[in-house]
Design a protein around this motif. Structure first.
Motif, short mmCIF file in Angstrom:
data_model
loop_
_atom_site.label_atom_id
_atom_site.label_comp_id
_atom_site.label_asym_id
_atom_site.label_seq_id
_atom_site.Cartn_x
_atom_site.Cartn_y
_atom_site.Cartn_z
N MET A 292 0.84 -1.19 0.00
CA MET A 292 0.00 0.00 0.00
C MET A 292 0.88 1.24 0.00
SD MET A 292 -2.96 1.10 2.74
CE MET A 292 -3.87 -0.43 2.51
N GLU A 293 0.50 2.20 -0.84
CA GLU A 293 1.29 3.41 -0.94
C GLU A 293 0.83 4.49 0.02
OE1 GLU A 293 1.08 4.36 -5.08
OE2 GLU A 293 2.39 2.71 -5.67
N LEU A 294 -0.25 4.26 0.75
CA LEU A 294 -0.69 5.20 1.77
C LEU A 294 0.11 4.98 3.05
CD1 LEU A 294 -4.57 4.91 1.35
CD2 LEU A 294 -3.08 6.71 0.46
N THR A 295 0.35 6.06 3.77
CA THR A 295 1.03 5.95 5.06
C THR A 295 0.13 6.33 6.22
OG1 THR A 295 1.89 8.21 4.81
CG2 THR A 295 3.29 6.39 4.02
N ALA A 296 -1.04 6.87 5.91
CA ALA A 296 -2.02 7.26 6.93
C ALA A 296 -3.38 7.33 6.24
CB ALA A 296 -1.66 8.61 7.55
N PRO A 297 -4.47 7.24 7.01
CA PRO A 297 -5.80 7.33 6.39
C PRO A 297 -6.00 8.67 5.69
CG PRO A 297 -5.95 6.43 8.62
CD PRO A 297 -4.55 6.93 8.46
N VAL A 298 -6.60 8.60 4.49
CA VAL A 298 -6.98 9.79 3.74
C VAL A 298 -8.41 9.60 3.25
CG1 VAL A 298 -4.61 10.26 2.99
CG2 VAL A 298 -6.12 8.90 1.53
N THR A 299 -9.09 10.69 2.97
CA THR A 299 -10.46 10.62 2.50
C THR A 299 -10.54 9.78 1.22
OG1 THR A 299 -10.97 12.79 3.43
CG2 THR A 299 -12.45 11.97 1.71
N GLY A 300 -11.41 8.80 1.24
CA GLY A 300 -11.58 7.88 0.12
C GLY A 300 -10.82 6.59 0.27
N GLY A 301 -9.76 6.59 1.07
CA GLY A 301 -8.93 5.40 1.21
C GLY A 301 -9.33 4.53 2.38
N PRO A 302 -8.76 3.33 2.47
CA PRO A 302 -9.02 2.46 3.62
C PRO A 302 -8.49 3.10 4.90
CG PRO A 302 -7.23 1.57 2.31
CD PRO A 302 -7.79 2.72 1.54
N CYS A 303 -9.28 3.03 5.96
CA CYS A 303 -8.86 3.67 7.21
C CYS A 303 -8.96 2.73 8.40
CB CYS A 303 -9.68 4.93 7.47
SG CYS A 303 -11.44 4.63 7.72
N TRP A 304 -9.60 1.58 8.22
CA TRP A 304 -9.80 0.69 9.35
C TRP A 304 -10.21 -0.68 8.83
CZ3 TRP A 304 -8.04 0.63 13.94
CH2 TRP A 304 -8.66 0.00 15.02
N VAL A 305 -9.96 -1.70 9.62
CA VAL A 305 -10.40 -3.05 9.29
C VAL A 305 -10.96 -3.66 10.55
CG1 VAL A 305 -8.10 -4.05 9.69
CG2 VAL A 305 -9.70 -5.20 8.15
N GLU A 306 -12.08 -4.36 10.41
CA GLU A 306 -12.85 -4.77 11.59
C GLU A 306 -13.39 -6.19 11.41
OE1 GLU A 306 -15.53 -1.78 13.44
OE2 GLU A 306 -17.10 -3.19 12.82
N LEU A 307 -13.21 -7.01 12.41
CA LEU A 307 -13.69 -8.38 12.41
C LEU A 307 -15.00 -8.49 13.18
CD1 LEU A 307 -13.21 -11.47 11.90
CD2 LEU A 307 -12.06 -11.50 14.13
N GLY A 308 -16.01 -9.08 12.56
CA GLY A 308 -17.20 -9.50 13.27
C GLY A 308 -17.11 -10.99 13.47
N THR A 309 -17.15 -11.46 14.72
CA THR A 309 -16.87 -12.86 15.00
C THR A 309 -17.86 -13.47 15.97
OG1 THR A 309 -15.15 -14.41 15.77
CG2 THR A 309 -15.25 -12.24 16.85
N SER A 310 -18.02 -14.78 15.86
CA SER A 310 -18.94 -15.52 16.74
C SER A 310 -18.32 -15.87 18.08
CB SER A 310 -19.39 -16.81 16.04
OG SER A 310 -18.26 -17.60 15.68
N VAL B 135 -4.69 -0.85 15.23
CA VAL B 135 -4.54 -1.41 13.88
C VAL B 135 -5.79 -2.14 13.39
CG1 VAL B 135 -2.03 -1.55 13.96
CG2 VAL B 135 -3.40 -3.47 14.79
N ALA B 136 -6.69 -2.56 14.28
CA ALA B 136 -7.88 -3.31 13.84
C ALA B 136 -8.90 -3.35 14.96
CB ALA B 136 -7.49 -4.73 13.42
N GLY B 137 -10.14 -3.63 14.59
CA GLY B 137 -11.20 -3.81 15.56
C GLY B 137 -11.71 -5.24 15.54
N LEU B 138 -12.13 -5.73 16.69
CA LEU B 138 -12.75 -7.04 16.81
C LEU B 138 -14.05 -6.87 17.59
CD1 LEU B 138 -9.42 -7.40 17.33
CD2 LEU B 138 -10.07 -9.80 17.16
N ALA B 139 -15.13 -7.43 17.08
CA ALA B 139 -16.43 -7.21 17.69
C ALA B 139 -17.27 -8.48 17.62
CB ALA B 139 -17.15 -6.07 16.99
#
Length: 254
Positions: free
Chosen positions: A1-19, A57-61
């Motif tokens: 990834m060429e981004l170094t920080a979140p920018v408008t339009g780009g990926p900014c977070w990743v989140e797991l929904g788990t059982s 770096v990530a969310g877990l829920a």
């Protein structure tokens, strides 16, 4: 990834929904070296932020409704969540949730593109998103798997303002001149029942070791470690609860 920080339009977070939130915390702590930090507020419902050093770096829920699948979800930054969901609907997508306020952290919505691939929108307030890209244990690439590449390109360029590298082999998504992901066209090798989806890739120091650790902890290897021509070494894995994700060797570019 060429981004170094979140920018408008780009990926900014990743989140797991788990059982099984506790099992997921153990699995990813072992695999990526994360430190789980669970929000103690009752109304947070057990939401956990995974940290590397001081960086989130990530969310877990837990799963919040019976129809919600066990899955990783990628969030994209927007300046105005309400305007973004209107754009989603106008471009043929579906708004699944929100927008809703998340304490003082920001405003959040869940949507699906016209082919059904689910993604999230995040309007930051106190929480901008991930504090780290491309380092071992952090998000480094976001890949859309779809059977409708032309429709997908039209949708995301309209809704989020992305650029699309027109490569026939592997089109790449970009924002502000920086590539952050790619698109795979799902052909007959993909079972019919597998829907269009977003797949996050996390950087690791050793792809083969990550695959071995996954199987030892009860997960599965869906794509064996492979070195791509002129690209990184990657693998696609599934955690013990069924969430799919990719890994790639840190320092290797897609």
């Amino acid at each position: 990834m060429e981004l170094t920080a979140p920018v408008t339009g780009g990926p900014c977070w990743v989140e797991l929904g788990t059982s099984d939130l506790e099992s997921a915390q153990r699995f990813y702590t072992r695999l990526f070296g994360w430190r789980p930090d669970t929000d103690p507020r009752r109304e947070a419902g057990g939401y956990t932020v995974a940290r590397l050093g001081g960086a989130a770096v990530a969310g877990l829920a837990p799963l919040y409704q019976p129809s919600q699948p066990v899955a990783w979800n990628v969030s994209f930054a927007v300046a105005d969540a309400d305007a973004a969901v209107r754009a989603v609907a106008s471009a043929g997508g579906t708004v699944l949730l929100g927008p809703v306020d998340v304490f003082d952290a920001g405003r959040f919505a869940v949507a699906a593109d016209p082919s059904g691939a689910v993604f999230q929108l995040w309007q930051a307030d106190a929480f901008p998103g991930t504090g780290l890209f491309d380092a071992p244990g952090s998000l480094g690439w976001a890949e859309l798997l779809t059977r409708a590449p032309r429709e997908a390109a039209a949708f995301y360029t309209t809704v989020l303002g992305w650029s699309v590298d027109p490569s026939l082999r592997y089109p790449r998504w970009g924002v502000d001149g920086a590539d952050f992901g790619g698109m795979v066209v799902m052909d007959d090798k993909f079972p019919h029942e597998v829907p269009a989806h977003w797949l996050p890739y996390f950087a690791v120091e050793d792809v083969d070791d990550a695959a071995l650790t996954t199987t030892r902890m009860g997960g599965n290897v869906l794509m064996e470690p492979t070195s791509l021509p002129d690209g990184p070494r990657i693998a696609v894995l599934r955690d013990p609860q069924g969430a799919m994700f990719g890994v790639y060797r840190a320092g290797d570019g897609f």
